[in-house]
Design an enzyme around this catalytic site. Sequence first.
Site, short mmCIF file in Angstrom:
data_model
loop_
_atom_site.label_atom_id
_atom_site.label_comp_id
_atom_site.label_asym_id
_atom_site.label_seq_id
_atom_site.Cartn_x
_atom_site.Cartn_y
_atom_site.Cartn_z
N TYR A 53 83.90 -15.88 40.07
CA TYR A 53 82.44 -15.77 40.06
C TYR A 53 81.77 -16.77 40.99
O TYR A 53 82.33 -17.85 41.23
CB TYR A 53 81.91 -15.99 38.64
CG TYR A 53 82.31 -14.95 37.63
CD1 TYR A 53 82.87 -13.73 38.00
CD2 TYR A 53 82.15 -15.19 36.26
CE1 TYR A 53 83.24 -12.80 37.05
CE2 TYR A 53 82.52 -14.26 35.30
CZ TYR A 53 83.07 -13.06 35.71
OH TYR A 53 83.45 -12.14 34.76
N SER A 233 79.82 -5.68 29.99
CA SER A 233 78.95 -4.57 30.42
C SER A 233 78.45 -3.75 29.24
O SER A 233 78.46 -2.51 29.28
CB SER A 233 79.67 -3.66 31.43
OG SER A 233 79.92 -4.34 32.63
N LEU A 235 75.56 -3.18 28.43
CA LEU A 235 74.36 -2.43 28.83
C LEU A 235 74.61 -1.57 30.07
O LEU A 235 73.68 -1.11 30.71
CB LEU A 235 73.19 -3.40 29.09
CG LEU A 235 72.66 -4.11 27.85
CD1 LEU A 235 71.60 -5.14 28.23
CD2 LEU A 235 72.09 -3.12 26.84
N GLY A 236 75.89 -1.36 30.39
CA GLY A 236 76.20 -0.48 31.51
C GLY A 236 75.54 -0.89 32.80
O GLY A 236 74.93 -0.06 33.48
N PHE A 237 75.67 -2.20 33.13
CA PHE A 237 75.05 -2.74 34.35
C PHE A 237 73.54 -2.48 34.38
O PHE A 237 72.97 -2.21 35.43
CB PHE A 237 75.74 -2.18 35.59
CG PHE A 237 76.81 -3.09 36.11
CD1 PHE A 237 76.84 -3.48 37.43
CD2 PHE A 237 77.81 -3.58 35.27
CE1 PHE A 237 77.82 -4.34 37.91
CE2 PHE A 237 78.78 -4.43 35.73
CZ PHE A 237 78.80 -4.82 37.06
N THR A 241 69.28 -0.42 29.55
CA THR A 241 67.98 -1.03 29.26
C THR A 241 66.87 0.01 29.37
O THR A 241 65.76 -0.21 28.88
CB THR A 241 67.67 -2.17 30.24
OG1 THR A 241 67.52 -1.64 31.57
CG2 THR A 241 68.77 -3.22 30.23
N GLY A 242 67.16 1.10 30.07
CA GLY A 242 66.15 2.13 30.31
C GLY A 242 65.29 1.86 31.52
O GLY A 242 64.46 2.69 31.89
N LYS A 243 65.49 0.72 32.20
CA LYS A 243 64.60 0.36 33.32
C LYS A 243 64.82 1.23 34.55
O LYS A 243 63.98 1.23 35.45
CB LYS A 243 64.76 -1.11 33.68
CG LYS A 243 66.14 -1.51 34.18
CD LYS A 243 66.19 -3.02 34.41
CE LYS A 243 67.56 -3.47 34.87
NZ LYS A 243 67.61 -4.95 35.06
#
Length: 345
Positions: A53, A233, A235-237, A241-243
Site C-alpha cells: 500500500y 470491499s 461496499l463493493g468499491f 453506497t449508492g453514490k
Amino acid sequence: MKYTTLPGTDIKVSKICLGTMTFGNQNTEQEGFDQMDLSLDQGVNFFDTAELYPVPANATTQGETERIMGNWFQKTGNRSKVVLATKAAGPGSYTAHIRDNMSFDKRNITEALDNSLKRLKTDYIDLYQLHWPERMTNFFGQRGYVHNPKDTWTDNFEEALEALDDLIKAGKIRHIGISNESPWGLMRYLELSKKGLPKAITIQNPYSLLTRVFEIGNSEMCMREEIGLLAYSPLGFGRLTGKYRGGHNLDKARLTVFPNMARYNSDQSIEATEHYYQIAKNHGISLTQMALAFVNQQPFLTSNIIGVTNLEQLQENIGSIDLTLSKEIMKEIEAVHNKIPNPAP
C-alpha cells in the site's frame, strides 16, 4: 463498538477494522492521522495495512501507508492500543517493484516483515498475513482458478509456514493469516498446521452483498475450523453506497481508478445495487449502513474492513455496528441474491 477475538486467542478486536490503503495516495499523512484518531476514539482498535500500500501499487509510493502509520504510532504513542495487521505481497505484475523474487520463501518473508517493522516503527506485528496465493489463482485481475497445464508453480506452503514459525518464535509476529485464498489453499494451510506448524487464524477475502462466493466452501471451513473472515470491499468499491446510481460521480471513483475491479461496474452489479437501494430506502436506512450491517451479522466474520477517504464516510461506516437488520430485511436481501446471485464474484 462491538468486539470479537482473533480465533483461538484472547486478543480482542473491534468488529469494524480500519483499512488504510488510501493513506499516501488518496489521503495525505494528516488525513490518515485524522482517520486513525477518530477510529480509535470510536472504539476501533483493529487496523489493517500491507507492504504493497497505497494502491494503485507502484514503486514511487510503495510502503508509504505503513510509513504514515508508523509516524502516527511514534507521534501518539498508541501502538499498544492497536491490534496491528499487515501483509507480505506475493508475486504479480503489480508487485515486481518490491523485490526481485516475490515467492513466499524464508528470505522473502523475513525481508518483507523486517521492512514493514521499520516503516511501522514497531518491533512486532499482531497479525501477519500472506497477501494472496503465489500460485495462479485468485489474484487481482483474475477471479477463481483456470487450470494451466504449463504452470510451473511448486508447492511452497510448508516453507512459508516454517518461515513464519521462525518469526513467531523470534517474537516479531504473534499470529498469522492468509488472504484471497481458495478453499483448497485454506485446506493445505490447515493440513500443515495440524502437523505442528502455525495455524492461519484469519482469511482476508472480499465479501459483500455483491460478492458472496465466500459462502461456497470457505465459510463452512471457517466455522468448523475456527478461522475468522476479515471481509474487505464490503461496499463493493463504493458501489454499495449508492453514490454511483445513474452513472454519476465515476470520474475519480475507485471503480475508475482500479480498472481490475470493473466487475462492480457490470450491469448485474448495477441492477442488484438498485434492488438493495430500494430495500434500504423502504426501511428508512442508508444503503451504506445496510450493506455493512449485513456483513457485520455473518457468523463467520471476525472483522469488517472499511476504507474511506474522509471522516464523514468513516463516521457512517463505523456507525453501522449499531444497526441490526431485521428478519424481514434479511429475507428481502436473500430474494435479491436468489434472483441475481454474486453479480461481482
